[in-house]
Design a protein around this motif. Structure first.
Motif, short mmCIF file in Angstrom:
data_model
loop_
_atom_site.label_atom_id
_atom_site.label_comp_id
_atom_site.label_asym_id
_atom_site.label_seq_id
_atom_site.Cartn_x
_atom_site.Cartn_y
_atom_site.Cartn_z
N VAL A 12 0.88 -1.25 0.03
CA VAL A 12 -0.04 -0.16 0.07
C VAL A 12 0.67 1.33 -0.02
O VAL A 12 0.55 2.06 -0.65
CB VAL A 12 -0.91 -0.06 1.21
N GLY A 13 1.97 1.33 0.44
CA GLY A 13 2.90 2.22 0.62
C GLY A 13 3.63 2.68 -0.68
O GLY A 13 4.15 3.83 -1.13
N HIS A 14 3.26 1.65 -1.70
CA HIS A 14 3.78 1.91 -3.10
C HIS A 14 2.31 1.88 -3.91
O HIS A 14 2.22 1.46 -5.21
CB HIS A 14 4.72 0.66 -3.72
N SER A 15 1.36 2.50 -3.66
CA SER A 15 0.04 2.51 -4.11
C SER A 15 -0.35 3.23 -5.56
O SER A 15 -0.64 2.62 -6.50
CB SER A 15 -1.09 3.22 -3.25
N SER A 16 1.00 4.13 -5.80
CA SER A 16 0.97 4.82 -7.03
C SER A 16 1.50 3.73 -7.95
O SER A 16 0.91 3.92 -9.18
CB SER A 16 1.93 5.88 -6.86
N GLN A 19 -1.54 1.23 -8.46
CA GLN A 19 -2.92 1.77 -9.08
C GLN A 19 -2.35 2.51 -10.61
O GLN A 19 -3.15 3.10 -11.33
CB GLN A 19 -3.23 3.18 -8.35
N SER A 20 -1.32 2.00 -11.00
CA SER A 20 -0.81 2.54 -12.47
C SER A 20 -1.28 1.73 -13.50
O SER A 20 -1.39 0.58 -13.30
CB SER A 20 0.76 2.52 -12.55
N PRO A 21 -1.69 2.32 -14.52
CA PRO A 21 -2.28 1.69 -15.55
C PRO A 21 -1.33 0.79 -16.48
O PRO A 21 -1.82 -0.24 -17.07
CB PRO A 21 -2.80 2.91 -16.52
N VAL A 22 -0.09 1.05 -16.19
CA VAL A 22 0.84 0.06 -16.81
C VAL A 22 1.38 -0.94 -15.92
O VAL A 22 2.00 -2.11 -16.33
CB VAL A 22 2.03 0.77 -17.27
N PHE A 23 1.00 -1.02 -14.70
CA PHE A 23 1.34 -2.27 -13.76
C PHE A 23 0.98 -3.45 -14.01
O PHE A 23 1.51 -4.39 -13.94
CB PHE A 23 0.87 -1.80 -12.25
N PRO A 24 -0.48 -3.83 -14.47
CA PRO A 24 -0.88 -5.03 -14.67
C PRO A 24 0.19 -5.78 -15.75
O PRO A 24 0.58 -7.11 -15.77
CB PRO A 24 -2.26 -5.01 -15.17
N VAL A 25 0.23 -4.92 -16.84
CA VAL A 25 1.34 -5.57 -17.86
C VAL A 25 2.55 -5.85 -17.56
O VAL A 25 3.29 -6.87 -17.81
CB VAL A 25 1.27 -4.63 -19.13
N VAL A 81 0.20 -5.12 -27.58
CA VAL A 81 -0.66 -4.62 -28.66
C VAL A 81 -2.13 -5.09 -28.25
O VAL A 81 -3.10 -4.30 -28.40
CB VAL A 81 -0.46 -5.40 -29.87
N PHE A 82 -2.36 -6.12 -27.21
CA PHE A 82 -3.71 -6.73 -26.94
C PHE A 82 -3.99 -6.50 -25.57
O PHE A 82 -5.17 -6.07 -25.20
CB PHE A 82 -4.07 -8.12 -27.34
N LEU A 83 -3.16 -6.89 -24.53
CA LEU A 83 -3.26 -7.05 -23.27
C LEU A 83 -3.32 -5.43 -22.54
O LEU A 83 -4.18 -5.24 -21.75
CB LEU A 83 -2.50 -7.77 -22.43
N PHE A 84 -2.52 -4.65 -23.14
CA PHE A 84 -2.11 -3.42 -22.53
C PHE A 84 -3.39 -2.52 -22.87
O PHE A 84 -3.92 -1.84 -21.97
CB PHE A 84 -1.07 -2.71 -23.02
N PRO A 85 -3.91 -2.47 -23.84
CA PRO A 85 -5.32 -1.76 -24.01
C PRO A 85 -6.42 -2.01 -23.20
O PRO A 85 -7.19 -1.16 -22.84
CB PRO A 85 -5.55 -1.86 -25.62
N VAL A 86 -6.60 -3.54 -23.05
CA VAL A 86 -7.67 -3.93 -22.32
C VAL A 86 -7.26 -3.61 -20.70
O VAL A 86 -8.36 -3.05 -20.24
CB VAL A 86 -7.73 -5.53 -22.46
#
Length: 253
Positions: A12-16, A19-25, A81-86
């Motif tokens: 949680v101390g690294h929540s940024s 919660q970043s849009p690039v984190f999942p990929v 190409v596919f996972l990041f847009p999703v």
């Protein structure tokens, strides 16, 4: 205080980052490549050491580094190409909220197991369908069967439809169960590891199927046989669905 609270407080101390849009990929790619790394090392050593080669499921096969690069390139392509847009759309429509409290360890273990069982069924049904319907196999699943001899980087050697389908199953299952974000992360990590181990091409003394009793877990031997014969062992992990469907085979069959 829950046993996992220190770990969760750190995250949680690294929540940024979380919660970043690039984190999942980035998380998916880094976890995947980290899981592949020890098996790639074994591939390097197996050509020189008989001690390592004795654990190969197909001892006559060897990893071509051109094919390894081909697998890696396809994995990177699918993620970008596919996972990041999703994941970007998901980040926009359903922002991640991080509770302050960690879940109890017992609940985490139970939910991760249920997630694995549900994912195993979803993947089994998808996999069986794409083998039994010739058009689906030719159009979508045949790419994954380019290699009859498995190695760690063949795990994600798949077309866009297969990558998105299995990614959807893995992503939606913890949401349906109402899992804590920490539980989701741990499930994703375990799921990636087990998937890579399925394709690693080695039957090691510490392999998961040797740790689970009564033949309930198929593992690398189970899935390697699927890539050899293509008409059996459709479930990725456990053996009960193949047993019920009459599609379970072992090396002794």
């Amino acid at each position: 205080m829950p046993l996992l609270q220190p770990l969760w407080t750190f995250l949680v101390g690294h929540s940024s980052v979380l919660q970043s849009p690039v984190f999942p990929v980035l998380f998916s790619l880094s976890a995947y490549l980290s899981c592949c790394a020890p098996f790639l090392l074994l591939d390097l050593l197996s050509s020189r050491w008989a001690l390592v080669r004795r654990y190969k499921l197909q001892s006559q096969s060897s990893v071509s580094w051109s094919s390894a690069w081909s697998c890696l390139a396809l994995t990177l392509y699918n993620h970008m190409v596919f996972l990041f847009p999703v994941t970007l759309m998901h980040w926009y429509l359903r922002p991640l909220t991080l509770p302050q409290e960690a879940p109890p360890l017992g609940r985490v273990l139970a939910q991760v197991l249920v997630c694995l069982l549900l994912f195993d069924f979803q993947s089994f049904a998808w996999h069986l369908l794409h083998h039994r319907v010739p058009w689906l196999y030719r159009s979508f699943h045949k790419v994954h069967h380019t290699f009859s001899s498995t190695s760690s980087l063949t795990t994600e050697h798949s077309g866009a439809w297969e990558t998105l389908s299995l990614g959807f199953f893995a992503g939606v299952t913890p949401v349906l169960l109402g899992c804590h974000p920490l539980t989701e992360l741990l499930f994703f990590l375990l799921n990636i590891w087990l998937s890579v181990e399925d394709h690693c091409g080695y039957d090691l003394p510490c392999s998961t199927h040797r740790l689970v009793p009564l033949g309930l877990y198929g593992g690398a031997r189970h899935h390697d046989l699927h890539h050899l014969k293509s008409n059996c062992n459709y479930a990725p992990y456990f053996t009960h669905w193949d047993h019920l469907a009459g599609t379970l085979q072992t090396q002794q069959d």
